[in-house]
Scaffold this motif. Structure first.
Motif, PDB file in Angstrom:
ATOM      1  N   CYS A 198     -79.570 -29.322 -47.779  1.00 25.43           N
ATOM      2  CA  CYS A 198     -80.245 -28.014 -47.667  1.00 25.43           C
ATOM      3  C   CYS A 198     -79.697 -26.995 -48.667  1.00 25.43           C
ATOM      4  O   CYS A 198     -80.327 -25.961 -48.903  1.00 25.43           O
ATOM      5  N   PHE A 199     -78.538 -27.269 -49.249  1.00 28.85           N
ATOM      6  CA  PHE A 199     -77.880 -26.265 -50.105  1.00 28.85           C
ATOM      7  C   PHE A 199     -78.249 -26.483 -51.573  1.00 28.85           C
ATOM      8  O   PHE A 199     -77.433 -26.946 -52.373  1.00 28.85           O
ATOM      9  N   PHE A 200     -79.488 -26.160 -51.920  1.00 29.57           N
ATOM     10  CA  PHE A 200     -79.955 -26.403 -53.279  1.00 29.57           C
ATOM     11  C   PHE A 200     -80.247 -25.110 -54.040  1.00 29.57           C
ATOM     12  O   PHE A 200     -80.678 -25.151 -55.192  1.00 29.57           O
ATOM     13  N   ASN A 201     -80.034 -23.956 -53.420  1.00 28.31           N
ATOM     14  CA  ASN A 201     -80.296 -22.681 -54.095  1.00 28.31           C
ATOM     15  C   ASN A 201     -79.001 -22.104 -54.658  1.00 28.31           C
ATOM     16  O   ASN A 201     -78.216 -21.482 -53.939  1.00 28.31           O
ATOM     17  N   GLU A 202     -78.795 -22.303 -55.949  1.00 29.83           N
ATOM     18  CA  GLU A 202     -77.545 -21.836 -56.539  1.00 29.83           C
ATOM     19  C   GLU A 202     -77.538 -20.319 -56.661  1.00 29.83           C
ATOM     20  O   GLU A 202     -78.548 -19.697 -57.022  1.00 29.83           O
ATOM     21  N   ILE A 203     -76.401 -19.725 -56.363  1.00 34.15           N
ATOM     22  CA  ILE A 203     -76.213 -18.281 -56.480  1.00 34.15           C
ATOM     23  C   ILE A 203     -75.324 -18.033 -57.687  1.00 34.15           C
ATOM     24  O   ILE A 203     -74.203 -18.538 -57.758  1.00 34.15           O
ATOM     25  N   LYS A 204     -75.838 -17.276 -58.615  1.00 39.31           N
ATOM     26  CA  LYS A 204     -75.083 -17.023 -59.837  1.00 39.31           C
ATOM     27  C   LYS A 204     -74.190 -15.798 -59.644  1.00 39.31           C
ATOM     28  O   LYS A 204     -74.627 -14.776 -59.114  1.00 39.31           O
TER      29      LYS A 204
END
Lengths: 108, 108
Positions: A99-105
């Motif tokens: 589920c953790f596929f949204n990278e936060i820059k």
């Protein structure tokens, strides 16, 4: 039989981190109430409590993407669970393995 | 700058899973509010919100056991964070490297 009540001193739900045993990848986080934790311990597969649907949820019952438990650990203050599993198929309802596929820059 | 507000649609706190980048070991779970998430993004080190002390908490400020961030990911529905870190010393206040040292025995 373990005393599961100690995991519910702060509330009726405890977060459970699901980690793939073979790769170490963190797949998802979901919540358990007393009944879903008991069913998880009894069956060896993950059961959660859906906060939005307000019902027990046997992970993979519809999709076939079940999670067979390898080990379970509680943390130092008994308010989080870490569950290592063998994941069949994708853990995420989007089809992503995790589920953790949204990278936060950030600046790091 | 990322929009952090989407992580607080369900409440004022979001759980953050802390994973050691080099080993894949899950070290702890703690909660962030808007301010601690903003400070985490600004500094590159983890900041949490302590529910019991009701205050911001710069992990390692007292013990020296800081967590330098390598990467951050949000999950599919924006209600959990996964943060990979370089952990200095032990993550747990008990001196254990990980907070998840209490094994739960089951039928699996």
């Amino acid at each position: 039989m373990i005393d599961i009540e100690k995991y519910f001193k702060k509330g009726d739900l405890i977060p459970a981190i699901i980690q793939e045993e073979s790769t170490g990848e963190v797949l998802m986080l979901a919540y358990m109430n007393r009944e879903s934790l008991a069913k998880t311990l009894q069956t060896g597969y993950t059961w959660f409590y859906s906060r939005s649907r307000r019902e027990l949820w046997n992970k993979g019952a519809t999709s076939g993407h079940v999670q067979k438990i390898v080990s379970m650990h509680g943390d130092c203050d008994d308010d989080t669970l870490l569950i290592k599993v063998i994941q069949t198929g994708a853990a995420c309802h989007t089809g992503n393995h995790s589920c953790f596929f949204n990278e936060i820059k950030g600046e790091f």
